[in-house]
Design a protein around this motif. Structure first.
Motif, PDB file in Angstrom:
ATOM      1  N   GLN A  55       0.836  -1.203   0.000  1.00 13.66           N
ATOM      2  CA  GLN A  55       0.000   0.000   0.000  1.00 13.66           C
ATOM      3  C   GLN A  55       0.870   1.253   0.000  1.00 13.66           C
ATOM      4  N   LYS A  56       0.281   2.340  -0.496  1.00 12.13           N
ATOM      5  CA  LYS A  56       0.926   3.654  -0.580  1.00 12.13           C
ATOM      6  C   LYS A  56       2.150   3.653  -1.499  1.00 12.13           C
ATOM      7  N   GLN A  57       2.098   2.793  -2.526  1.00 13.37           N
ATOM      8  CA  GLN A  57       3.174   2.740  -3.517  1.00 13.37           C
ATOM      9  C   GLN A  57       2.654   2.999  -4.929  1.00 13.37           C
ATOM     10  N   GLY A  58       1.391   3.382  -5.045  1.00 15.00           N
ATOM     11  CA  GLY A  58       0.827   3.707  -6.348  1.00 15.00           C
ATOM     12  C   GLY A  58       0.127   2.563  -7.062  1.00 15.00           C
ATOM     13  N   PHE A  59       0.181   1.355  -6.500  1.00 16.85           N
ATOM     14  CA  PHE A  59      -0.475   0.222  -7.155  1.00 16.85           C
ATOM     15  C   PHE A  59      -1.987   0.420  -7.239  1.00 16.85           C
ATOM     16  N   GLY A  60      -2.581   0.919  -6.172  1.00 15.41           N
ATOM     17  CA  GLY A  60      -4.024   1.131  -6.146  1.00 15.41           C
ATOM     18  C   GLY A  60      -4.476   2.142  -7.185  1.00 15.41           C
ATOM     19  N   LYS A  61      -3.767   3.257  -7.285  1.00 15.20           N
ATOM     20  CA  LYS A  61      -4.125   4.290  -8.263  1.00 15.20           C
ATOM     21  C   LYS A  61      -4.015   3.761  -9.685  1.00 15.20           C
ATOM     22  N   GLN A  62      -2.934   3.048  -9.969  1.00 14.85           N
ATOM     23  CA  GLN A  62      -2.752   2.494 -11.311  1.00 14.85           C
ATOM     24  C   GLN A  62      -3.847   1.478 -11.629  1.00 14.85           C
ATOM     25  N   ALA A  63      -4.148   0.624 -10.665  1.00 12.35           N
ATOM     26  CA  ALA A  63      -5.173  -0.407 -10.890  1.00 12.35           C
ATOM     27  C   ALA A  63      -6.543   0.219 -11.089  1.00 12.35           C
ATOM     28  N   LEU A  64      -6.895   1.188 -10.252  1.00 13.63           N
ATOM     29  CA  LEU A  64      -8.202   1.827 -10.380  1.00 13.63           C
ATOM     30  C   LEU A  64      -8.323   2.537 -11.717  1.00 13.63           C
ATOM     31  N   ARG A  65      -7.280   3.216 -12.127  1.00 12.36           N
ATOM     32  CA  ARG A  65      -7.296   3.908 -13.429  1.00 12.36           C
ATOM     33  C   ARG A  65      -7.525   2.896 -14.562  1.00 12.36           C
ATOM     34  N   LYS A  66      -6.834   1.760 -14.508  1.00 11.88           N
ATOM     35  CA  LYS A  66      -6.979   0.732 -15.551  1.00 11.88           C
ATOM     36  C   LYS A  66      -8.385   0.134 -15.549  1.00 11.88           C
ATOM     37  N   VAL A  67      -8.914  -0.169 -14.367  1.00  6.85           N
ATOM     38  CA  VAL A  67     -10.266  -0.734 -14.274  1.00  6.85           C
ATOM     39  C   VAL A  67     -11.290   0.263 -14.802  1.00  6.85           C
ATOM     40  N   LEU A  68     -11.157   1.533 -14.437  1.00  9.38           N
ATOM     41  CA  LEU A  68     -12.096   2.548 -14.922  1.00  9.38           C
ATOM     42  C   LEU A  68     -12.009   2.699 -16.442  1.00  9.38           C
ATOM     43  N   GLU A  69     -10.804   2.597 -17.001  1.00  9.61           N
ATOM     44  CA  GLU A  69     -10.647   2.649 -18.458  1.00  9.61           C
ATOM     45  C   GLU A  69     -11.362   1.470 -19.113  1.00  9.61           C
ATOM     46  N   GLU A  70     -11.211   0.270 -18.540  1.00  6.78           N
ATOM     47  CA  GLU A  70     -11.870  -0.914 -19.102  1.00  6.78           C
ATOM     48  C   GLU A  70     -13.388  -0.788 -19.030  1.00  6.78           C
ATOM     49  N   ILE A  71     -13.883  -0.313 -17.898  1.00  9.25           N
ATOM     50  CA  ILE A  71     -15.333  -0.133 -17.756  1.00  9.25           C
ATOM     51  C   ILE A  71     -15.827   0.884 -18.773  1.00  9.25           C
ATOM     52  N   GLN A  72     -15.113   1.993 -18.906  1.00  8.04           N
ATOM     53  CA  GLN A  72     -15.532   3.030 -19.848  1.00  8.04           C
ATOM     54  C   GLN A  72     -15.553   2.499 -21.282  1.00  8.04           C
ATOM     55  N   ALA A  73     -14.598   1.655 -21.631  1.00  2.00           N
ATOM     56  CA  ALA A  73     -14.525   1.117 -22.994  1.00  2.00           C
ATOM     57  C   ALA A  73     -15.708   0.207 -23.314  1.00  2.00           C
ATOM     58  N   GLU A  74     -16.202  -0.524 -22.337  1.00  2.48           N
ATOM     59  CA  GLU A  74     -17.313  -1.444 -22.604  1.00  2.48           C
ATOM     60  C   GLU A  74     -18.664  -0.882 -22.183  1.00  2.48           C
ATOM     61  N   ASN A  75     -18.672   0.273 -21.573  1.00  2.49           N
ATOM     62  CA  ASN A  75     -19.887   0.842 -20.980  1.00  2.49           C
ATOM     63  C   ASN A  75     -20.602   1.760 -21.961  1.00  2.49           C
ATOM     64  N   LEU A  76     -21.141   1.195 -23.013  1.00  2.00           N
ATOM     65  CA  LEU A  76     -21.806   1.996 -24.041  1.00  2.00           C
ATOM     66  C   LEU A  76     -23.068   2.672 -23.530  1.00  2.00           C
ATOM     67  N   ALA A  77     -23.710   2.103 -22.526  1.00  5.23           N
ATOM     68  CA  ALA A  77     -24.927   2.692 -21.962  1.00  5.23           C
ATOM     69  C   ALA A  77     -24.609   3.777 -20.941  1.00  5.23           C
ATOM     70  N   ARG A  78     -23.335   3.982 -20.660  1.00  8.47           N
ATOM     71  CA  ARG A  78     -22.885   4.990 -19.690  1.00  8.47           C
ATOM     72  C   ARG A  78     -23.514   4.760 -18.315  1.00  8.47           C
ATOM     73  N   LEU A  79     -23.452   3.521 -17.851  1.00  4.86           N
ATOM     74  CA  LEU A  79     -23.991   3.179 -16.534  1.00  4.86           C
ATOM     75  C   LEU A  79     -23.096   3.741 -15.439  1.00  4.86           C
ATOM     76  N   PRO A  80     -23.683   4.086 -14.295  1.00  9.15           N
ATOM     77  CA  PRO A  80     -22.870   4.549 -13.168  1.00  9.15           C
ATOM     78  C   PRO A  80     -22.005   3.409 -12.625  1.00  9.15           C
ATOM     79  N   ILE A  81     -20.934   3.777 -11.957  1.00  9.23           N
ATOM     80  CA  ILE A  81     -20.055   2.819 -11.289  1.00  9.23           C
ATOM     81  C   ILE A  81     -20.220   3.052  -9.791  1.00  9.23           C
ATOM     82  N   THR A  82     -20.498   1.985  -9.061  1.00 10.86           N
ATOM     83  CA  THR A  82     -20.755   2.139  -7.634  1.00 10.86           C
ATOM     84  C   THR A  82     -19.906   1.165  -6.824  1.00 10.86           C
TER      85      THR A  82
END
Length: 119
Positions: A55-82
């Motif tokens: 923790q506190k080494q940037g892994f979380g930020k990088q992972a969250l950014r990648k997951v959000l990019e993947e969701i955005q790429a497949e999220n054609l309906a623009r559904l919220p993320i919760t």
């Protein structure tokens, strides 16, 4: 009824697993209809874990950014993320707020419900 996670995203340091993210599309939960009156489904992060040693080494930020990019790429309906975060976990709350998630004010058991609306 809520679906199980569809995707598992393993976070690696070199070849060493340091964390994981579980996420997928699911129906709006029973305690959420007032949050998402125009949606029947949302993307949901079911779990986000980074081993304490990493923790506190940037892994979380990088992972969250990648997951959000993947969701955005497949999220054609623009559904919220919760997601839900423990009420006492102020570090996680700040982490998600920095990434554009907002506290909805809804409490479910001991958890705060956070949401990020797609752009």
């Amino acid at each position: 009824m809520e679906k199980a996670p569809e995707k598992l995203f393993v976070i690696l340091d070199e070849k060493i697993p340091v964390g994981l993210v579980l996420y997928g599309k699911s129906e709006v939960a029973e305690h959420e209809p007032e949050l998402f009156p125009n949606y029947t489904a949302v993307y949901r992060m079911f779990g986000f874990f980074i081993d304490q040693t990493f923790q506190k080494q940037g892994f979380g930020k990088q992972a969250l950014r990648k997951v959000l990019e993947e969701i955005q790429a497949e999220n054609l309906a623009r559904l919220p993320i919760t997601l839900e975060v423990k009420g006492q976990n102020t570090v996680a709350q700040a982490f998600y707020q920095e990434a554009g998630f907002q506290d909805t004010g809804v409490r479910y058991n001991d958890d705060l419900v956070y949401v990020r609306f797609s752009k």
